[in-house]
Design an enzyme around this catalytic site. Structure first.
Site, PDB file in Angstrom:
ATOM      1  CB  SER A 153      -0.854   0.004   1.277  1.00 33.89           C
ATOM      2  OG  SER A 153      -1.477   1.263   1.461  1.00 33.89           O
ATOM      3  CE1 TYR A 166      -4.689  -2.262   4.784  1.00 32.60           C
ATOM      4  CE2 TYR A 166      -3.572  -0.167   4.497  1.00 32.60           C
ATOM      5  CZ  TYR A 166      -4.168  -1.297   3.958  1.00 32.60           C
ATOM      6  OH  TYR A 166      -4.228  -1.439   2.586  1.00 32.60           O
TER       7      TYR A 166
END
Ligand code: NAD
Length: 268
Positions: A153, A166
């Site tokens: 990401s 995350y």
């Protein structure tokens, strides 16, 4: 660029939806045999949709249910794949989830769940893939012994308040990727990360399912559009092919320019 993956066997984790589905379809269109992995009975119908699209496009694949955070299930997924297709050539570590909370309110269960799926899952699948690459040896199908592509990401580098679990999982995934690229480069195993920005999938529905959220999102994206799963699929095909034979240990951002931090466009 006409890429033919020549029936190399690719496991795509979490390919019952979103980015994983897009990658599975792109790889199959380029001639890979694709293992469509999904995590539970609940996601079976979606996995069937992915396989149906693969087959409608003339491709081949197999659905395997496996929770990537469970060691016994990961071992079974690799064994089933090897029993049926002889080996694994490409691993796409895509499965991932969010469990958001402000840091002081984050429960240990929320922390653990995200680390288990987004990081331990990648560890378990990468370990089994590398074992198989080393056991199998080189083939005519690729210049590399094997390829691992993690779907990381932009948050492997951009901090993300309210998402400490995350962001930590993706930051750690960068180090896992670089360490494996370093450790197994001599054996001709390539390991890379794709770092998506905002891609239109169920994981971030609230960021694009109404105009106000979409307008706010566009203030972060210089290229002024939300990404699509096939934007990631295209790069996955390239990274799985010999056209990228000299690329390993890299994080490649597919984000419409999000990592240029558009908020600094007007003098910060
Ligand atoms: P998604 O929710 O559509 O897909 C996630 C997939 O992972 C689903 O198929 C889900 O079933 C699967 N999964 C979840 N837990 C699993 C488990 N334990 N075992 C096996 N599979 C499991 O979301 P997405 O956007 O397609 O996300 C895919 C990956 O892309 C994730 O790693 C996510 O962090 C990453 N990513 C997405 C975006 C985005 O904007 N959509 C941006 C950056 C990174």
């Amino acid at each position: 660029m006409d890429i033919n993956l020549n029936k190399q066997v690719a496991i795509v984790t979490g390919s019952s939806s979103g980015i994983g589905k897009g990658i599975a379809i792109s790889l199959a269109k380029s001639g890979a045999i694709v293992i469509v992995n999904h995590s539970s009975e609940h996601s079976r119908p979606e996995a069937e949709e992915t396989l149906k699209t693969i087959e409608e496009n003339g491709g081949e694949g197999l659905i395997i249910q496996c929770d990537v955070s469970k060691e016994d299930q990961v071992l079974a997924m690799f064994q089933t794949t090897i029993d049926k297709y002889g080996t694994v050539d490409i691993l796409i570590n895509n499965a991932g989830l969010q469990q958001d909370a402000s840091f002081v309110e984050m429960t240990l269960a929320q922390w653990q769940k995200v680390i288990d799926v987004n990081l331990t899952g990648q560890f378990l699948c990468s370990r089994e893939a590398i074992k198989e690459f080393l056991k199998r040896g080189m083939t005519e199908k690729s210049k590399a012994l094997g390829k691992i592509i993690n779907i990381s990401s932009v948050h492997e580098t951009i901090p993300w308040a309210g998402h400490a679990n995350y962001a930590s999982s993706k930051g750690a995934l960068r180090m896992l990727m670089q360490t494996l690229a370093q450790e197994y480069g001599k054996q001709k195993i390539r390991v890379n990360n794709i770092c998506p920005g905002a891609i239109q999938t169920p994981i971030n529905k609230s960021a694009w399912d109404n105009q106000k959220s979409l307008d706010a999102l566009m203030t972060l994206i210089p290229y002024d559009r939300i990404g699509q799963p096939e934007d990631i699929g295209n790069l996955a095909v390239f990274l799985a092919s010999d056209y990228s034979d000299y690329i390993t240990g890299a994080s490649i951002y597919v984000d419409g320019g999000m990592t240029t931090l558009e908020s600094f466009a007007d003098n910060g």
